[in-house]
Write a protein that holds these residues in place. Structure first.
Motif, PDB file in Angstrom:
ATOM      1  N   LEU A 103     -14.654  49.097  47.374  1.00  0.00           N
ATOM      2  CA  LEU A 103     -14.617  47.642  47.557  1.00  0.00           C
ATOM      3  C   LEU A 103     -13.707  47.214  48.700  1.00  0.00           C
ATOM      4  CD1 LEU A 103     -14.551  46.486  43.812  1.00  0.00           C
ATOM      5  CD2 LEU A 103     -16.508  46.988  45.298  1.00  0.00           C
ATOM      6  N   HIS A 104     -13.138  48.192  49.410  1.00  0.00           N
ATOM      7  CA  HIS A 104     -12.370  47.922  50.643  1.00  0.00           C
ATOM      8  C   HIS A 104     -11.260  46.899  50.438  1.00  0.00           C
ATOM      9  CE1 HIS A 104     -15.133  49.795  53.857  1.00  0.00           C
ATOM     10  NE2 HIS A 104     -15.517  50.237  52.661  1.00  0.00           N
ATOM     11  N   GLY A 105     -10.574  46.978  49.297  1.00  0.00           N
ATOM     12  CA  GLY A 105      -9.459  46.063  49.056  1.00  0.00           C
ATOM     13  C   GLY A 105      -9.891  44.607  48.995  1.00  0.00           C
ATOM     14  N   PRO A 125     -22.344  43.279  56.132  1.00  0.00           N
ATOM     15  CA  PRO A 125     -22.862  44.651  56.039  1.00  0.00           C
ATOM     16  C   PRO A 125     -22.373  45.375  54.786  1.00  0.00           C
ATOM     17  CG  PRO A 125     -22.108  44.199  58.271  1.00  0.00           C
ATOM     18  CD  PRO A 125     -21.668  43.051  57.426  1.00  0.00           C
ATOM     19  N   LEU A 126     -21.088  45.173  54.430  1.00  0.00           N
ATOM     20  CA  LEU A 126     -20.547  45.850  53.259  1.00  0.00           C
ATOM     21  C   LEU A 126     -21.234  45.372  51.986  1.00  0.00           C
ATOM     22  CD1 LEU A 126     -18.504  47.678  51.840  1.00  0.00           C
ATOM     23  CD2 LEU A 126     -16.842  45.790  51.938  1.00  0.00           C
ATOM     24  N   ILE A 127     -21.421  44.074  51.860  1.00  0.00           N
ATOM     25  CA  ILE A 127     -22.059  43.529  50.658  1.00  0.00           C
ATOM     26  C   ILE A 127     -23.490  44.050  50.525  1.00  0.00           C
ATOM     27  CG2 ILE A 127     -22.978  41.390  49.660  1.00  0.00           C
ATOM     28  CD1 ILE A 127     -20.406  40.012  50.550  1.00  0.00           C
ATOM     29  N   LYS A 128     -24.204  44.112  51.622  1.00  0.00           N
ATOM     30  CA  LYS A 128     -25.584  44.604  51.559  1.00  0.00           C
ATOM     31  C   LYS A 128     -25.622  46.104  51.259  1.00  0.00           C
ATOM     32  CE  LYS A 128     -27.748  41.070  54.440  1.00  0.00           C
ATOM     33  NZ  LYS A 128     -28.447  40.743  55.712  1.00  0.00           N
ATOM     34  N   ARG A 129     -24.629  46.838  51.720  1.00  0.00           N
ATOM     35  CA  ARG A 129     -24.591  48.279  51.474  1.00  0.00           C
ATOM     36  C   ARG A 129     -24.213  48.598  50.029  1.00  0.00           C
ATOM     37  NH1 ARG A 129     -20.926  49.625  55.084  1.00  0.00           N
ATOM     38  NH2 ARG A 129     -19.183  50.087  53.691  1.00  0.00           N
ATOM     39  N   LEU A 130     -23.398  47.734  49.419  1.00  0.00           N
ATOM     40  CA  LEU A 130     -22.899  48.013  48.075  1.00  0.00           C
ATOM     41  C   LEU A 130     -23.990  47.964  47.006  1.00  0.00           C
ATOM     42  CD1 LEU A 130     -19.454  46.139  47.930  1.00  0.00           C
ATOM     43  CD2 LEU A 130     -19.836  48.606  47.789  1.00  0.00           C
TER      44      LEU A 130
END
Length: 628
Positions: A547-549, A555-560
């Motif tokens: 969750l990268h702190g 991009p992170l939300i779509k990858r998760l």
């Protein structure tokens, strides 16, 4: 504000001594109701010589006869009347008053009399001190004492007010306090007083209560940099000066309230034609609360002060307005941080009304989203402590309060308070940044984030309902209107998942004006459900590292999403395919290159994590434990 203080001073003086300037200077040593014992050090006088007679215990009566005017700390009081802290220390202070006789504005003969009085007391120092200690120890439990000088004429005791020497000393010291500072005298002759607008023989330069400027430093003072000319800035005559002083003393004693690391003075002001009765209600409100001990009303207050009277002020009509002067006190000097003038009861009433509405809205979160231990320490209700949570004191513990971004947090907290009382805009993006910073500190430290997250959301709701939250969204036109419909457990129970989600977004529509925010929120729910499963299976939550702190971006939300789905399948506990489908739909609706900034996405993601209990699947009840 000066006029308001003067009117309060007028009221106080009308009830204690009429027009005599001396009586306007005298203070009540029993103003807090605790100094009920009077210890009189009585002297005898014969042909100009003095000798010790006795120490007499009396019940406190008619405070004007003691000619009391106190000073802070170890400074000498204006006359030989003092409040006793410790007998030995106060008796030393009492004796020092007589050693200072050369500095009193008296004739040579009068100074000699004071010197002889002091010598008579010193000659019997040990006996007097022992007698004082003995009588002080016999005072009633909870009571305090004052020490004063008296004169035994063989029949009665004469008090300081009966002796012209002490009357003259007090009167001169009173005027000197208004005209002398930093060793400089500032007096104007035959000039108009800025308060009563009458020409007076003398006007003084240092009579303004709680001045915003320091006279010993260059600044915007009429007369340039000459301190002696500072009377030109705000010339005030002795009568008005003593009136202001009486009002100041009363306000500091009766209308001083604590405020999250600071204090504020509440200064009521009547409009022309207003009823003085309304002021008297406000002036007596604190004592009324002390008597009633209204601890049960903690959740209804805007501040943490048990005796805060803003709720009482809010019930008055708009013939009375209020100024709030926030300050820090350094020894005896006031450092004024903020002055908010002209707050009408109708404005305060609105602050309380919106608070009540938001508090009711967040009862659901309080009931469901907090653990039992959290409920004992935190009530999801609005007060200014919620604002302070995100703009903490620089002296507060924790990395959040010490980071460079927050080195001005005291100042920013005061600015937020000013805007809330005054109805001025607060920038949504500024606020969301500070809320996220607080949440991330908890997350990085391995602590629960739900309390900070929900208080942050509550604060956003409160400011939005007040109509002062600026830039909350760019996609809806009605963001300054309160959110419609309050969620409840009863309302959500039994609803299909998609209907629950729809009800949630409708109840919080001011903050979910885009599909990207909705997607981030729902994915936060899904992420927390995975963490709960991991904790149940492994007593650990390794997916937290993904969750990268809580520093989210598109991009992170779509990858998760696929990563969470895969983990749920691995555990054979993917009960959330319907939720995953709804998230995927919002991804499609939101398109590419989201407009929301990363702080926005981060906040709504963690809000989803901490709202997951609102969207519980029946299959979770028996097999999955909750993890913060």
């Amino acid at each position: 504000m000066i006029e308001a203080v003067r009117r309060i001073g007028d009221y106080i003086q009308d009830n204690k001594g009429g027009e005599d300037s001396l009586y306007k200077i005298i203070e009540d040593p029993d103003s807090n109701g605790k100094y009920k014992q009077v210890l009189v050090v009585a002297l005898k006088e014969k042909e100009g010589n003095y000798s010790f007679s006795h120490v007499e215990t009396q019940e406190f009566k008619e405070y004007t006869k003691y000619l009391y005017k106190g000073k802070q700390g170890n400074a000498l009081d204006a006359t030989p009347t003092s409040r006793i802290t410790e007998v030995n220390k106060t008796f030393k202070k009492f004796l020092r008053w007589f050693d200072n006789y050369d500095n009193y504005p008296l004739s040579g003969e009068e100074r000699e009399s004071i010197r002889r009085m002091g010598e008579a007391i010193k000659a019997e120092h040990d006996k007097i001190q022992a007698d004082l200690q003995d009588k002080f120890s016999r005072r009633k439990t909870g009571e305090s004492s004052i020490i004063t000088l008296g004169f035994d004429d063989g029949v009665n005791i004469k008090y300081l007010s009966d002796i012209s020497i002490f009357r003259n000393v007090l009167l001169n010291k009173g005027s000197k306090g208004f005209s002398n500072k930093y060793g400089v005298e500032s007096i104007g002759q035959d000039k108009m007083c800025s308060v009563c607008r009458e020409v007076k023989a003398e006007v003084y330069g240092f009579a303004v209560p709680w001045s915003f400027h320091n006279y010993d430093k260059p600044g915007n003072i009429s007369g340039g940099f000459e301190i002696s000319e500072s009377w030109k800035n705000t010339p005030i005559c002795l009568n008005c000066a003593t009136c202001l002083e009486a009002g100041k003393i009363y306000i500091e004693d009766k209308l001083d309230f604590s405020f999250y690391g600071f204090h504020y003075l509440l200064i009521p002001k009547l409009a022309i034609g207003g009823d003085i009765q309304e002021i008297l209600i406000i002036l007596g409100a604190r004592d009324q609360k002390k008597e009633q001990k209204l601890n049960q009303e903690v959740e209804k207050r805007l501040t943490a002060d048990e005796y805060d009277i803003l709720d009482i002020v809010a019930k008055q009509n708009d013939f009375v307005s209020t100024s709030l002067m926030f300050y820090k006190k350094d020894k005896s000097s006031y450092s004024i941080l903020l002055l908010i003038e002209g707050i009408l009861p109708s404005r305060l009433s609105r602050l309380f009304s919106i608070k009540d509405s938001v508090d009711k809205r967040f009862k659901l979160y309080n009931d469901i989203a907090l653990s039992e231990s959290q409920k004992e320490k935190n009530h999801l209700v609005f007060n200014f402590g919620v604002v302070r949570r995100f703009f903490p004191s620089e002296s507060a513990k924790g990395a959040f309060a010490k980071r460079s971004k927050n080195k001005t947090s005291d100042k920013m907290f005061m600015e937020m308070v000013n805007k809330i009382f005054g109805g001025n805009s607060i920038d949504y993006y500024l606020l969301i940044g500070f809320i996220n910073e607080r949440i991330r500190e908890a997350f990085d430290g391995g602590y629960p984030t739900n309390v900070d997250t929900l208080f942050g959301f509550l604060l956003l709701h409160y400011l939005n309902d007040l109509g002062i939250l600026k830039n909350v969204t760019s996609e809806m036109d009605n963001m300054t209107t309160p959110s419609e419909g309050d969620l409840s457990i009863e309302h959500l129970e039994g609803l299909p998942l998609e209907q629950k989600i729809k009800s949630f977004f409708e109840s919080n529509e001011a903050f979910f004006g885009s599909d990207a925010k909705k997607a981030a929120f729902l994915e936060g729910i899904l992420a927390q459900k995975l963490l709960n499963i991991q904790f149940t299976e492994k007593r650990a939550t390794p997916f937290r590292d993904k969750l990268h702190g809580l520093r989210m971006n598109e991009p992170l939300i779509k990858r998760l999403l696929p990563e969470i789905q895969n983990k749920l399948e691995e555990y054979k506990k993917n009960y959330y395919r319907e939720l995953e489908g709804i998230i995927a739909r919002y991804f499609i609706l939101s398109g590419e290159s989201w407009k929301e900034n990363n702080d926005d996405l981060s906040f709504y993601f963690v809000l989803g994590m901490n709202s997951h209990k609102l969207f519980k699947d029946a299959r979770e009840e028996e097999v999955i434990e909750e993890v913060a």
